[in-house]
Design a protein around this motif. Structure first.
Motif, PDB file in Angstrom:
ATOM      1  N   ARG A  29       2.288   2.051  -3.354  1.00  0.00           N
ATOM      2  CA  ARG A  29       1.535   2.302  -4.436  1.00  0.00           C
ATOM      3  C   ARG A  29       0.600   3.615  -4.636  1.00  0.00           C
ATOM      4  N   HIS A  30       0.479   3.736  -3.175  1.00  0.00           N
ATOM      5  CA  HIS A  30      -0.586   4.724  -2.389  1.00  0.00           C
ATOM      6  C   HIS A  30       0.334   6.241  -1.788  1.00  0.00           C
ATOM      7  N   THR A  31      -0.266   7.457  -2.060  1.00  0.00           N
ATOM      8  CA  THR A  31       0.870   8.674  -1.855  1.00  0.00           C
ATOM      9  C   THR A  31       0.200   8.682  -0.276  1.00  0.00           C
ATOM     10  N   THR A  48      -3.785   4.662   3.003  1.00  0.00           N
ATOM     11  CA  THR A  48      -5.438   4.173   2.729  1.00  0.00           C
ATOM     12  C   THR A  48      -6.327   2.855   4.268  1.00  0.00           C
ATOM     13  N   GLU A  63       1.161  -1.179   0.129  1.00  0.00           N
ATOM     14  CA  GLU A  63      -0.127   0.083  -0.014  1.00  0.00           C
ATOM     15  C   GLU A  63       0.886   1.166   0.231  1.00  0.00           C
TER      16      GLU A  63
END
Length: 261
Positions: A226-228, A231, A223
């Motif tokens: 892949r994510h700034t 989440t 996670e």
């Protein structure tokens, strides 16, 4: 003439956790570890060495290192802390140190929490060094915050500590403690999604992987890749890993026995 015999008094176990007793236990464990530089070197340096080797094994394919490096950043601390904690705790069991401590007015929760705190200090150092090496020296490309990588790596190290404390109760020798690694660690390593996505596995194996904490450690690392932003899935994964560590610590406390005879 009547004689009265006084029964042997055994200190009553304490039920509530005590900060002073917990920190005293942690300080004692750290003092012992200070005189064992090989163990400290294994805990702190081995994950860094493994990440360094991994980076240059894939020197011609840096994308491969980016795809699996974050996952291994969480797995390596878990494995090393499991090995070191299980062996170190077993030594204390077989030498009689734990038995003497349990004969004192020291709660089992204080004892387990003290061990977890001591090894947790080393886990923080280990995770910080490994994360810093991977991100700022080896060039691990992450979209999210490196601090979130550090958080998951630390939770994984604490989970390894908890598992090591737990399995040490079932081993009679250091060799047996090491033998628990194939039973406890290897299945999680194969099913955590490191080698193939978990949804590509056989449905039975995918179901098993859904209850193994290492799966959520790898998911949490992915996670961050892949994510700034943080989440909801990352929060869920981190909470599951932390909850499993606390659960196993509780089981470890349950394995401690206070002999009164």
């Amino acid at each position: 003439m009547t004689t009265t015999t006084t029964p042997n008094l055994v200190p009553a176990p304490t039920s509530a956790l005590s900060l002073s007793r917990t920190t005293a236990t942690a300080a004692r464990v750290l003092r012992q570890l200070r005189h064992d530089p090989r163990t400290i070197a294994m805990m702190i340096l081995i994950p860094c060495v493994m990440l360094f080797l991994l980076r240059y094994v894939f020197d011609g394919s840096p994308r491969t290192f980016d795809s699996i490096g974050a996952s291994l950043l969480g797995i390596f601390p878990l494995i090393t802390m499991f090995l070191v904690t299980s062996i170190a705790t077993l030594r204390e069991r077989t030498s009689g140190t734990l038995e003497r401590l349990l004969a004192m007015p020291l709660g089992k929760g204080d004892l387990i929490a003290g061990y977890a705190l001591a090894f947790g200090v080393l886990a923080i150092i280990q995770s910080a060094l490994a994360t810093g090496l991977a991100v700022w020296f080896l060039g691990l490309d992450v979209i999210g915050s490196p601090w979130l990588l550090l958080l998951v790596a630390l939770l994984d190290a604490l989970l390894g500590t908890a598992l090591g404390l737990f399995v040490s109760a079932f081993a009679a020798s250091e060799f047996q403690a090491v033998q628990f690694m194939p039973a406890v660690i290897f299945p999680q390593l194969l099913l955590c999604g490191l080698f193939t996505p978990r949804d590509n596995m056989h449905p039975v194996l995918e179901t098993i992987s859904d209850v193994l904490p290492m799966s959520y450690a790898v998911d949490g690392m992915n996670e961050v890749l892949r994510h700034t932003d943080m989440t909801a899935t990352f929060v869920r994964d981190a909470l599951i890993v932390a909850g499993c560590a606390l659960l196993v610590l509780g089981l470890g406390a349950a394995t401690l026995r206070r002999r009164t005879a």
